[in-house]
Design a protein around this motif. Structure first.
Motif, PDB file in Angstrom:
ATOM      1  N   VAL A 221       0.918  -1.330   0.054  1.00  0.00           N
ATOM      2  CA  VAL A 221      -0.027  -0.054  -0.159  1.00  0.00           C
ATOM      3  C   VAL A 221       0.990   1.260   0.021  1.00  0.00           C
ATOM      4  CG1 VAL A 221      -1.581   1.244   1.343  1.00  0.00           C
ATOM      5  CG2 VAL A 221      -1.821  -1.218   1.174  1.00  0.00           C
ATOM      6  N   ALA A 223       3.691   1.512  -1.311  1.00  0.00           N
ATOM      7  CA  ALA A 223       4.189   1.784  -2.649  1.00  0.00           C
ATOM      8  C   ALA A 223       2.968   2.453  -3.598  1.00  0.00           C
ATOM      9  CB  ALA A 223       4.625   0.675  -3.511  1.00  0.00           C
ATOM     10  N   THR A 224       1.771   2.346  -3.131  1.00  0.00           N
ATOM     11  CA  THR A 224       0.960   2.995  -4.176  1.00  0.00           C
ATOM     12  C   THR A 224       0.300   4.371  -3.589  1.00  0.00           C
ATOM     13  OG1 THR A 224      -1.232   2.386  -2.798  1.00  0.00           O
ATOM     14  CG2 THR A 224      -0.436   0.690  -4.343  1.00  0.00           C
ATOM     15  N   LYS A 225       1.241   4.856  -2.745  1.00  0.00           N
ATOM     16  CA  LYS A 225       0.948   6.347  -2.279  1.00  0.00           C
ATOM     17  C   LYS A 225       2.302   7.119  -2.536  1.00  0.00           C
ATOM     18  CE  LYS A 225      -3.077   5.905  -0.371  1.00  0.00           C
ATOM     19  NZ  LYS A 225      -4.121   6.899  -0.808  1.00  0.00           N
ATOM     20  N   ALA A 226       3.326   6.222  -3.032  1.00  0.00           N
ATOM     21  CA  ALA A 226       4.453   6.897  -3.216  1.00  0.00           C
ATOM     22  C   ALA A 226       4.788   7.870  -4.343  1.00  0.00           C
ATOM     23  CB  ALA A 226       5.626   5.942  -3.301  1.00  0.00           C
ATOM     24  N   THR A 227       5.706   8.731  -4.412  1.00  0.00           N
ATOM     25  CA  THR A 227       5.825   9.584  -5.562  1.00  0.00           C
ATOM     26  C   THR A 227       6.866   9.039  -6.412  1.00  0.00           C
ATOM     27  OG1 THR A 227       7.441  11.104  -4.340  1.00  0.00           O
ATOM     28  CG2 THR A 227       5.006  11.704  -4.413  1.00  0.00           C
ATOM     29  N   ARG A 228       7.666   8.067  -5.995  1.00  0.00           N
ATOM     30  CA  ARG A 228       8.461   7.202  -6.884  1.00  0.00           C
ATOM     31  C   ARG A 228       8.561   5.798  -6.467  1.00  0.00           C
ATOM     32  NH1 ARG A 228      12.965  10.053  -6.430  1.00  0.00           N
ATOM     33  NH2 ARG A 228      13.603  10.564  -8.459  1.00  0.00           N
ATOM     34  N   TYR A 229       8.499   4.823  -7.204  1.00  0.00           N
ATOM     35  CA  TYR A 229       8.648   3.541  -6.738  1.00  0.00           C
ATOM     36  C   TYR A 229       9.392   2.656  -7.441  1.00  0.00           C
ATOM     37  CZ  TYR A 229       7.630  -1.421  -6.392  1.00  0.00           C
ATOM     38  OH  TYR A 229       7.845  -2.830  -6.107  1.00  0.00           O
ATOM     39  N   PHE A 657       2.767  -7.776  -9.434  1.00  0.00           N
ATOM     40  CA  PHE A 657       3.633  -6.570  -8.314  1.00  0.00           C
ATOM     41  C   PHE A 657       4.541  -7.002  -7.628  1.00  0.00           C
ATOM     42  CE2 PHE A 657      -0.268  -4.719 -10.276  1.00  0.00           C
ATOM     43  CZ  PHE A 657       0.188  -3.542 -10.903  1.00  0.00           C
TER      44      PHE A 657
ATOM     45  N   ILE B  14      -5.680   4.943   3.280  1.00  0.00           N
ATOM     46  CA  ILE B  14      -4.577   4.052   3.316  1.00  0.00           C
ATOM     47  C   ILE B  14      -5.048   2.636   2.963  1.00  0.00           C
ATOM     48  CG2 ILE B  14      -2.820   5.483   3.968  1.00  0.00           C
ATOM     49  CD1 ILE B  14      -3.326   4.240   6.456  1.00  0.00           C
ATOM     50  N   PRO B  43      -3.514  -3.240  -7.225  1.00  0.00           N
ATOM     51  CA  PRO B  43      -2.913  -2.074  -7.754  1.00  0.00           C
ATOM     52  C   PRO B  43      -2.883  -2.048  -9.394  1.00  0.00           C
ATOM     53  CG  PRO B  43      -1.312  -3.623  -7.011  1.00  0.00           C
ATOM     54  CD  PRO B  43      -2.636  -4.132  -6.584  1.00  0.00           C
ATOM     55  N   LEU B  49       3.274   4.613 -12.269  1.00  0.00           N
ATOM     56  CA  LEU B  49       3.436   4.348 -11.022  1.00  0.00           C
ATOM     57  C   LEU B  49       2.451   3.193 -10.483  1.00  0.00           C
ATOM     58  CD1 LEU B  49       4.162   7.935  -9.342  1.00  0.00           C
ATOM     59  CD2 LEU B  49       5.625   5.907  -8.998  1.00  0.00           C
ATOM     60  N   PRO B  50       2.745   2.562  -9.585  1.00  0.00           N
ATOM     61  CA  PRO B  50       1.502   1.611  -8.983  1.00  0.00           C
ATOM     62  C   PRO B  50       0.692   2.354  -7.999  1.00  0.00           C
ATOM     63  CG  PRO B  50       3.376   1.098  -7.829  1.00  0.00           C
ATOM     64  CD  PRO B  50       3.862   2.256  -8.851  1.00  0.00           C
ATOM     65  N   ARG B  51      -0.808   2.253  -8.562  1.00  0.00           N
ATOM     66  CA  ARG B  51      -1.767   2.937  -7.697  1.00  0.00           C
ATOM     67  C   ARG B  51      -2.777   2.047  -7.458  1.00  0.00           C
ATOM     68  NH1 ARG B  51       1.433   5.815  -6.146  1.00  0.00           N
ATOM     69  NH2 ARG B  51       2.090   7.983  -6.989  1.00  0.00           N
ATOM     70  N   MET B  52      -3.725   2.044  -6.022  1.00  0.00           N
ATOM     71  CA  MET B  52      -4.967   1.333  -5.624  1.00  0.00           C
ATOM     72  C   MET B  52      -5.804   2.374  -5.404  1.00  0.00           C
ATOM     73  SD  MET B  52      -3.517  -1.817  -3.168  1.00  0.00           S
ATOM     74  CE  MET B  52      -5.153  -2.546  -3.244  1.00  0.00           C
ATOM     75  N   PHE B  54      -9.312   2.543  -2.819  1.00  0.00           N
ATOM     76  CA  PHE B  54      -9.997   1.928  -1.847  1.00  0.00           C
ATOM     77  C   PHE B  54     -11.534   2.663  -1.667  1.00  0.00           C
ATOM     78  CE2 PHE B  54      -5.512   1.914  -0.535  1.00  0.00           C
ATOM     79  CZ  PHE B  54      -5.318   0.501  -0.495  1.00  0.00           C
TER      80      PHE B  54
END
Lengths: 715, 169
Positions: A221, A223-229, A657, B14, B43, B49-52, B54
């Motif tokens: 999760v 990672a999915t909020k990051a500005t770079r992954y 992923f 989150i 995701p 970028l990986p995104r989810m 909720f």
């Protein structure tokens, strides 16, 4: 009905009438974060739990586990009364015992064991908690050097890494999330590890434009909020960091004033990282060299308000100490240690002009000259933190009787069978003991395998020793009993006192009630018990205590500086900067087994909670789609996972992923206790599969380096 | 639509599922019914970028609810004062018509009582000037509750700030 109906039908928390609702400020204990809570109690029952509204960063917030504390309170599957085993270990044959009976039983056997084999033959393991000063008192009184905590299993190498560089342990270091401009996390899955205050502080920084770079072979999760992954190759984070250091030194991106003033060993570092170019790291990590350079430049631009996050669990690989050191070195180069928006040393009561909190372990005890059972701080782990010990060698020490025979174990909210790698060997070792005692709230694998169960009251049913929350603004927090125990249980501090009394050692436990303990703790603090009434905590200062970056940082290394070349390591015969050892990809059909957490569960302790079990009832094996296709594995199908020490069956989660060289499972599943009806037989246990190998320098086991073979399960 | 509106600011969510447990503990629900469920989506890769997502799914408390007219006993009802749609448990016979009727699956089955149960915005709390359990205890405070006429402008402010900052640089 399974749960009490919790509707609040009357006027809300109307006042001071004792029969009506009352509020109790306390501390959660569904996980070790121990968030401050406000509990609404009516007729001796909990009606509502929320985060303490008076605490900034909390303001009412509570996680799923925190709310599920209500289900724990009313759970009829938790430990409810003392029990003594009547059949073979693990057979589930018990007799209910009174406290007198159970404590007499344990005390009699302990006396015999100590008489025949000495105090050293007893080991006491626990997860560090507010009463650890009392558990340590218990062991000192009994004449045993063998108190150990869970810590090394989680973050021993991080503790050591910080001591080698700064003289402080990781527990002395905090992160100023709220003011950071850019934070880099290596698998630090903050949004699922769920520390409420840091999460809210980081989200607020991100709202103000802060960047989050997240590096992990798996998309979490966070990672999915990051500005770079970056999906890094498993186990190669150290290569990435050496390339970052290389770039920062080569391009002079570091904080020159800070580094000149506070760091030593820069020349050695520069020579060491010479071969570790971004191009070299690209081959090892799979991260493009240009992006590595970009990150170094971005961090330098925002320095010193940047954080290379040093992590929490730090027990992944055999080179853990060097990886954690490389992170701390990166912070040093950015000048972000003791900086706004960076890292800071936590300040305690003394820095706030108060006395120290009283600890019973500071009493005078008969001298213990025996060495520890685990070689912590001595031969096996020469520079590990022996105040925590090294739990991972428990089984080997028992089986080999090295350095001497161990005859009894008491585990206090610590679960050797699910947190120490290689469960089969741990179980074999327990078989060899004369006495196995569990003090816990959960009917876990260890309690099920013990001889005597001493059930502890849960956190809502007991008060505990006070917490010193060191930080930029040190505070004291109090866990205060909200309701009477639902069952025949006691707080741990009372269980140990009553056990000690039976062994004629009661003089080391000079208290009857929790108020006695609190008064003793507070005697030099200038704080009274009543001071906690209105908000549940006491602030020891109102202004943030940050040392002067030019002259005031009190590093505790022998040189008073950040020691890149560490005297602690070199004196023990360890190289501070050993050459990087390349990581080979596993053969086809084999994978690195990675483990981690989710937001709904705490380690091994909540899988049977009715509400949390409903959210996440079993773990799955994350497997990359390309690997799954080769192996003929479909999403949701059963797979067999084999490691050098065990085999387990688990459902596959086929996904793009996760890095193709790794598989992943959540920690703490695969339970076997039949009376835990919601969790028994669900998923697979990571500890069963992990081989038990350690970073001997840092002191942590390497929990993410076991190679497993994955095959479709033939039906 | 009721006078109230429950807004989830996805940007700060989150997916910790805490709201679900806050709801269940407050309403004393057994395993099964999830009145305010988070549905994770993803995701998937968005802009590299990986995104989810909720997606928070409570009851929408419709102006013309599907569930109310199909209820044969009048148990499913709408409060005239503020439009909150709720189940009067003493009248529910467990026929499940409401569960069938709702396009979003808001009414749920309570296996312990043999009755339908659904999000009622914790109306006893609302009546005391408090917010629903899920909102009060949300870990990141990404759930907002208030009158629909006094809409939260967080998202507009964020957008405006982003535009302004882009202009600046």
């Amino acid at each position: 009905m399974l749960f009490r109906r919790l509707y609040i039908k009357q006027a809300h928390f109307p006042g001071k009438d004792e029969n009506m609702a009352k509020e109790v400020y306390s501390m959660c204990f569904m996980c070790t974060v121990r968030c401050p809570i406000r509990v609404i109690v009516e007729n001796d029952d909990v009606r509502w739990i929320e985060g303490n509204p008076h605490v900034p960063g909390i303001e009412g917030a509570l996680c799923a586990k925190g709310s599920a504390g209500l289900a724990l309170l009313h759970d009829h599957e938790r430990l409810q009364y003392p029990m003594i085993r009547t059949g073979p270990r693990g057979s589930g044959q018990w007799k209910r015992a009174s406290w007198d009976e159970a404590l007499d039983y344990v005390a009699d056997r302990l006396k015999g064991i100590i008489r025949d084999h000495g105090g050293r033959s007893l080991v006491f393991g626990e997860r560090t908690n507010l009463n650890t000063h009392i558990s340590k008192t218990f062991m000192k009184a009994l004449g045993s050097p063998n108190h150990f905590t869970h810590d090394a299993l989680c973050k021993g190498s991080l503790n050591t890494a910080f001591r080698t560089l700064t003289g402080y342990t990781d527990a002395d270091v905090g992160i100023d999330y709220a003011n950071t401009r850019h934070i880099v996390m290596y698998g630090r899955n903050l949004f699922e590890a769920l520390e409420i205050k840091p999460i809210n502080n980081l989200l607020s920084a991100m709202r103000n434009g802060a960047k989050l770079t997240y590096i992990d072979p798996r998309v979490t999760v966070t990672a999915t909020k990051a500005t770079r992954y970056w999906m890094i190759r498993p186990e190669t984070d150290l290569a990435l960091n050496y390339a970052l250091i290389h770039t920062i030194l080569d391009d002079r991106l570091y904080d020159t004033d800070y580094v000149n003033r506070w760091a030593s060993g820069l020349n050695e570092l520069q020579a060491f990282v010479e071969p570790y170019t971004p191009q070299w790291a690209e081959k090892e990590t799979g991260i493009p060299a240009s992006e590595i350079v970009d990150l170094a430049r971005e961090m330098a631009q925002d320095k010193p308000s940047v954080v290379f996050h040093f992590g929490y669990r730090s027990s992944h690989h055999l080179n853990e100490i060097h990886f954690r050191r490389s992170i701390i070195i990166l912070n040093a180069l950015m000048g972000s240690i003791e900086a706004k928006g960076g890292l800071f040393f936590k300040k305690g009561p003394k820095a706030a002009g108060r006395g120290n909190i009283g600890k019973y372990v500071d009493q005078q005890f008969p001298k213990i000259s025996e060495p520890r059972f685990d070689g912590s701080g001595k031969d096996i782990f020469p520079i590990a933190d022996s105040s925590h010990g090294n739990a991972q060698v428990l089984a080997q020490a028992i089986l080999d009787e090295n350095p001497y025979p161990i005859k009894a174990i008491i585990a206090n909210r610590f679960e050797p069978l699910q947190s120490i790698p290689d469960t089969t060997t741990t179980r074999k070792a327990l078989d060899k003991l004369d006495l196995v005692v569990a003090i816990d709230v959960n009917f876990n694998e260890f309690a099920w395998y013990s001889d005597v169960v001493l059930p502890e009251s849960i956190y809502l049913e007991r008060s505990d020793s006070l917490q010193v929350a060191s930080g930029l603004k040190p505070q004291l927090f109090m866990r205060r009993q909200a309701v009477s125990p639902r069952h025949d249980t006691k707080p741990g501090w009372l269980i140990l006192k009553e056990l000690a009394q039976r062994m004629d050692l009661g003089q080391y436990f000079p208290y009857e009630t929790i108020e006695d303990i609190w008064s003793f703790q507070l005697k030099d603090m200038g704080v009274k018990i009543e001071d906690f009434d209105s908000k549940g905590f006491v602030a020891l200062t109102d202004k943030a205590l940050l040392w002067d970056r030019k002259d005031g940082i009190q590093f505790k290394t022998p040189s008073g500086k950040i020691e890149v070349v560490s005297s602690l390591m070199e004196n023990a015969g360890f190289q501070s900067l050993p050459p990087y050892e390349p990581v080979n990809p596993p053969e086809e059909g084999f994978f690195k087994l990675m483990v981690g957490r989710c937001a709904a569960h705490t380690h091994v302790s909540t899988q049977n909670n009715p509400y949390l079990n409903e959210l996440v009832s079993e773990n799955e094996l994350w497997l990359h789609a390309s690997a799954a296709a080769k192996l003929g594995i479909k999403n949701g199908s059963l797979v067999e996972v084999s490691s050098p020490v065990a085999t387990a069956v688990i459902k596959a989660k086929v996904t793009d992923f996760i890095h193709p060289e790794a598989v992943f499972m959540l920690h703490g599943f695969g339970k076997t206790v039949p009376v835990q009806t919601r969790s028994a037989g669900k998923g697979a246990s990571d500890a069963l599969l992990q081989k038990n190998v350690s970073d001997r320098v840092g002191g942590s086991p390497a929990l993410d380096c076991t190679l497993v073979r994955v095959r479709a399960k033939s039906s | 639509m009721s006078q109230y509106y429950l807004l989830q600011d996805q940007k700060d969510c989150i997916g910790c599922l805490s709201c679900e447990v806050h709801c269940k503990t407050y309403h004393g629900l057994p395993r099964g019914p999830r009145l305010s469920q988070i549905i994770p989506v993803g995701p998937k890769m968005v802009g590299g970028l990986p995104r989810m997502s909720f997606v928070f799914m409570p009851c929408f408390h419709c102006e013309e609810p599907w569930c109310v007219p199909v209820c044969p006993t009048g148990a499913m009802r709408k409060r005239p004062t503020d439009g909150i749609v709720y189940v009067e448990a003493s009248l529910c016979v467990g026929c499940k018509s409401c569960i069938t009727a709702c396009p979003w699956g808001a009414p749920q089955w309570n296996p312990e009582t043999g009755k339908a149960v659904k999000c009622n915005y914790c109306m006893e709390r609302v009546d005391q000037g408090l917010k629903p359990a899920c909102v009060t205890k949300c870990v990141t405070h990404c759930l907002h509750f208030g009158r629909a006429s006094e809409l939260d402008i967080t998202r507009r402010e964020r957008f405006a700030k982003n535009v302004a900052l882009e202009l600046k640089s």
